[in-house]
Design an enzyme around this catalytic site. Structure first.
Site, PDB file in Angstrom:
ATOM      1  N   ARG A  74      33.515  17.367   8.737  1.00 18.35           N
ATOM      2  CA  ARG A  74      33.653  15.926   8.188  1.00 18.35           C
ATOM      3  C   ARG A  74      33.528  14.945   9.192  1.00 18.35           C
ATOM      4  O   ARG A  74      34.222  14.950  10.176  1.00 18.35           O
ATOM      5  CB  ARG A  74      35.134  15.744   7.665  1.00 18.35           C
ATOM      6  CG  ARG A  74      35.364  16.687   6.367  1.00 18.35           C
ATOM      7  CD  ARG A  74      36.783  16.274   5.857  1.00 18.35           C
ATOM      8  NE  ARG A  74      37.186  17.198   4.636  1.00 18.35           N
ATOM      9  CZ  ARG A  74      36.690  17.146   3.463  1.00 18.35           C
ATOM     10  NH1 ARG A  74      35.845  16.040   3.082  1.00 18.35           N
ATOM     11  NH2 ARG A  74      37.099  18.062   2.623  1.00 18.35           N
ATOM     12  N   ASN A 112      30.971  12.944  -1.864  1.00 13.85           N
ATOM     13  CA  ASN A 112      30.927  11.384  -1.828  1.00 13.85           C
ATOM     14  C   ASN A 112      30.845  10.799  -0.374  1.00 13.85           C
ATOM     15  O   ASN A 112      30.044  10.110  -0.102  1.00 13.85           O
ATOM     16  CB  ASN A 112      32.385  10.995  -2.323  1.00 13.85           C
ATOM     17  CG  ASN A 112      32.340  10.841  -3.409  1.00 13.85           C
ATOM     18  OD1 ASN A 112      31.582  10.104  -4.280  1.00 13.85           O
ATOM     19  ND2 ASN A 112      33.131  11.322  -4.604  1.00 13.85           N
ATOM     20  N   THR A 134      30.328  19.818  -4.329  1.00 13.28           N
ATOM     21  CA  THR A 134      31.853  19.569  -4.470  1.00 13.28           C
ATOM     22  C   THR A 134      32.372  20.248  -5.575  1.00 13.28           C
ATOM     23  O   THR A 134      32.164  20.155  -6.747  1.00 13.28           O
ATOM     24  CB  THR A 134      32.160  18.066  -4.329  1.00 13.28           C
ATOM     25  OG1 THR A 134      33.614  17.753  -4.449  1.00 13.28           O
ATOM     26  CG2 THR A 134      31.767  17.335  -5.505  1.00 13.28           C
ATOM     27  N   ASP A 136      35.283  19.105  -6.677  1.00 13.40           N
ATOM     28  CA  ASP A 136      35.884  18.006  -7.002  1.00 13.40           C
ATOM     29  C   ASP A 136      35.082  17.565  -8.492  1.00 13.40           C
ATOM     30  O   ASP A 136      35.809  16.657  -9.574  1.00 13.40           O
ATOM     31  CB  ASP A 136      36.003  16.801  -6.273  1.00 13.40           C
ATOM     32  CG  ASP A 136      37.079  17.331  -4.974  1.00 13.40           C
ATOM     33  OD1 ASP A 136      37.532  18.322  -5.056  1.00 13.40           O
ATOM     34  OD2 ASP A 136      36.898  16.489  -4.060  1.00 13.40           O
ATOM     35  N   MET A 178      43.357  21.569  -6.458  1.00 12.49           N
ATOM     36  CA  MET A 178      42.709  20.338  -5.683  1.00 12.49           C
ATOM     37  C   MET A 178      41.874  19.480  -6.530  1.00 12.49           C
ATOM     38  O   MET A 178      42.045  19.365  -7.813  1.00 12.49           O
ATOM     39  CB  MET A 178      41.533  21.147  -4.842  1.00 12.49           C
ATOM     40  CG  MET A 178      42.333  21.497  -3.470  1.00 12.49           C
ATOM     41  SD  MET A 178      40.978  22.101  -2.405  1.00 12.49           S
ATOM     42  CE  MET A 178      42.168  22.317  -0.782  1.00 12.49           C
ATOM     43  N   HIS A 180      40.861  16.204  -5.136  1.00  9.34           N
ATOM     44  CA  HIS A 180      41.212  14.777  -4.370  1.00  9.34           C
ATOM     45  C   HIS A 180      41.871  13.733  -5.254  1.00  9.34           C
ATOM     46  O   HIS A 180      42.743  13.884  -5.739  1.00  9.34           O
ATOM     47  CB  HIS A 180      39.744  14.562  -3.794  1.00  9.34           C
ATOM     48  CG  HIS A 180      40.102  13.364  -2.545  1.00  9.34           C
ATOM     49  ND1 HIS A 180      38.994  12.524  -2.138  1.00  9.34           N
ATOM     50  CD2 HIS A 180      40.898  13.170  -1.521  1.00  9.34           C
ATOM     51  CE1 HIS A 180      39.538  11.728  -1.167  1.00  9.34           C
ATOM     52  NE2 HIS A 180      40.485  12.149  -0.737  1.00  9.34           N
ATOM     53  N   GLU A 231      46.324  17.484  -7.115  1.00 10.19           N
ATOM     54  CA  GLU A 231      46.946  17.141  -5.849  1.00 10.19           C
ATOM     55  C   GLU A 231      47.073  15.659  -5.701  1.00 10.19           C
ATOM     56  O   GLU A 231      47.869  15.155  -5.109  1.00 10.19           O
ATOM     57  CB  GLU A 231      46.121  17.778  -4.785  1.00 10.19           C
ATOM     58  CG  GLU A 231      44.747  17.191  -4.652  1.00 10.19           C
ATOM     59  CD  GLU A 231      43.952  17.827  -3.577  1.00 10.19           C
ATOM     60  OE1 GLU A 231      44.419  18.507  -2.719  1.00 10.19           O
ATOM     61  OE2 GLU A 231      42.554  17.578  -3.466  1.00 10.19           O
ATOM     62  N   ARG A 275      59.261  26.505  -9.959  1.00 11.49           N
ATOM     63  CA  ARG A 275      58.506  27.084  -8.931  1.00 11.49           C
ATOM     64  C   ARG A 275      57.104  26.390  -8.803  1.00 11.49           C
ATOM     65  O   ARG A 275      56.336  25.939  -9.704  1.00 11.49           O
ATOM     66  CB  ARG A 275      58.341  28.770  -9.126  1.00 11.49           C
ATOM     67  CG  ARG A 275      59.386  29.503  -9.093  1.00 11.49           C
ATOM     68  CD  ARG A 275      60.049  29.462  -7.464  1.00 11.49           C
ATOM     69  NE  ARG A 275      61.275  30.174  -7.525  1.00 11.49           N
ATOM     70  CZ  ARG A 275      62.394  30.080  -7.755  1.00 11.49           C
ATOM     71  NH1 ARG A 275      62.889  28.880  -8.320  1.00 11.49           N
ATOM     72  NH2 ARG A 275      63.529  30.979  -7.768  1.00 11.49           N
ATOM     73  N   ARG A 284      38.109  26.849  -2.874  1.00 11.69           N
ATOM     74  CA  ARG A 284      36.700  26.555  -2.266  1.00 11.69           C
ATOM     75  C   ARG A 284      35.975  27.813  -1.781  1.00 11.69           C
ATOM     76  O   ARG A 284      34.911  27.773  -1.260  1.00 11.69           O
ATOM     77  CB  ARG A 284      36.931  25.471  -1.153  1.00 11.69           C
ATOM     78  CG  ARG A 284      37.228  24.062  -1.590  1.00 11.69           C
ATOM     79  CD  ARG A 284      36.573  23.000  -0.897  1.00 11.69           C
ATOM     80  NE  ARG A 284      36.731  23.158   0.703  1.00 11.69           N
ATOM     81  CZ  ARG A 284      37.125  22.634   1.394  1.00 11.69           C
ATOM     82  NH1 ARG A 284      37.999  21.656   1.125  1.00 11.69           N
ATOM     83  NH2 ARG A 284      36.959  22.636   2.849  1.00 11.69           N
TER      84      ARG A 284
END
Ligand code: F6P
Length: 357
Positions: A74, A112, A134, A136, A178, A180, A231, A275, A284
């Site tokens: 990144r 992105n 991605t 996402d 996940m 983002h 998340e 839990r 991923r």
């Protein structure tokens, strides 16, 4: 002769290799001689001239392989215009490496952040073609990104496994997914896994409504409740905070992630055992699912065709069941989010799923 630079940037995902293989196969099948320069670890490789010349053999046998043969990293867009610790101008360095190798174009695979830099390189005069990756699925300009369906499969498997243990113990289970700042992954895995409550960033939740939904299930005799929580899920109170207030709250945040905060609140308000399961980066990992293999290969092939035609400055996207060319300036800096009043949300509600709103 075409001289192509290639790089994968940002978080990895399944089918990056399949997409690169698609580009290279298309180019080599065309009969046009081609040289491929693979920049290692994302934009870092392009900045520091760290590359490997690749041959057809490098792309053989990678259709089914997760991760990326080029490595990734990144490099935040906001730091691109800032010199590195040795005073190197990163943008100038990328341009120089491009011109030094006399490249015809760069093929950039990313999400992105990657697209913001790709568009900047286009503005700087480089030929760029990008591919949307991605888990996402939050890239503007394409209905689908590769990696997404594979991640949905993994997150769904996780919820499936939780089902049997949740039923045995009569507990409340939270599976944190996940994605983002967007909820596509959670929404799809949640629906596929039969989650009772789905919390996504686009629909801020009210903890009282979440607790109501759990209590209603208990009253109806259901021994357990499963929540799929993104998340990036956010409560109504937090969503109402200013950016500054929210930042301040997060600075003193005591939980590892939002699911643990929600778990504590549910436990206190219902007395039930709660839990939390976080599949994290497993989402991923591993081999791309068949959908992603086909999809990434198709996008790769179309990118190869665009390179042969000298069409640059586009992301190869997918809209209304067609592969399309999306101008990079339209993609950069925009986020695609779940529409709270979209059909899929209404249908999920018709199925009795609570979004805590
Ligand atoms: O963008 C993909 C993604 O997996 C997000 O879903 C997640 O928030 C983020 O990357 C995690 O990033 P990292 O791998 O840097 O921890």
């Amino acid at each position: 002769m075409k001289r192509i630079g290639m790089l994968t940037s940002g978080g990895d995902c399944q089918a990056l290799n399949a997409a690169m293989r698609g580009v290279v196969k298309c180019l080599s099948c065309s009969g046009e001689p081609v040289e491929i320069y693979g920049f290692l670890e994302g934009y870092k490789g392009l900045i520091y001239g760290n590359f490997r010349m690749l041959t057809g053999a490098d792309f053989s046998g990678i259709l089914t392989k997760g991760g990326t043969i080029l490595g990734s990293s990144r490099t935040p867009f906001k730091l691109m215009r800032e010199p590195d610790e040795n005073g190197l101008d990163k943008v100038e360095a990328m341009k120089q490496n491009y011109y030094k190798l006399r490249l015809d174009c760069l093929v950039i695979l990313g999400g992105n952040g990657t697209h913001k830099t790709a568009n900047m390189l286009r503005e700087e005069g480089l030929n760029v073609v990008t591919l949307p990756k991605t888990i996402d699925n939050d890239l503007w300009g394409t209905d689908m990104t590769f990696g997404f369906q594979s991640a949905v499969n993994i997150a769904t498997d996780c919820i499936d496994c939780i089902h049997t243990t949740a039923a045995s113990h009569g507990r409340v289970f939270i599976v944190e997914v996940m994605g983002h700042k967007v909820g596509y992954l959670t929404l799809n895995a949640g629906m596929a896994g039969g989650a009772d409550i789905i919390l996504i960033p686009e629909i801020p939740y009210d903890i009282k409504k979440v607790v109501d939904a759990i209590n209603k299930r208990s009253e109806r005799g259901s021994k357990f409740t499963i929540l799929a929580v993104a998340e990036g899920a956010i409560s109504k109170e937090d969503a109402a905070l200013s950016k500054k207030e929210y930042k301040k709250k997060m600075a003193d945040y005591k939980y590892p992630s939002v699911s643990y905060e929600i778990a504590e609140k549910i436990q206190k308000k219902t007395g039930l055992d709660v839990r939390v399961t976080v599949p994290g980066h497993t989402q991923r990992g591993g081999s791309p699912c068949p959908y992603d293999r086909v999809f990434a290969s198709r996008l790769g092939a179309q990118a190869g065709r665009m390179i042969l035609n000298g069409e640059y400055g586009f992301m190869v996207g997918y809209r209304n069941r067609e592969i399309v060319k999306v101008p990079l300036e339209d993609v950069a800096g925009k986020l695609k989010m779940v529409e709270p009043d979209s059909d899929i949300i209404q249908e999920a509600k018709m199925l009795g799923i609570s979004f805590g709103d």
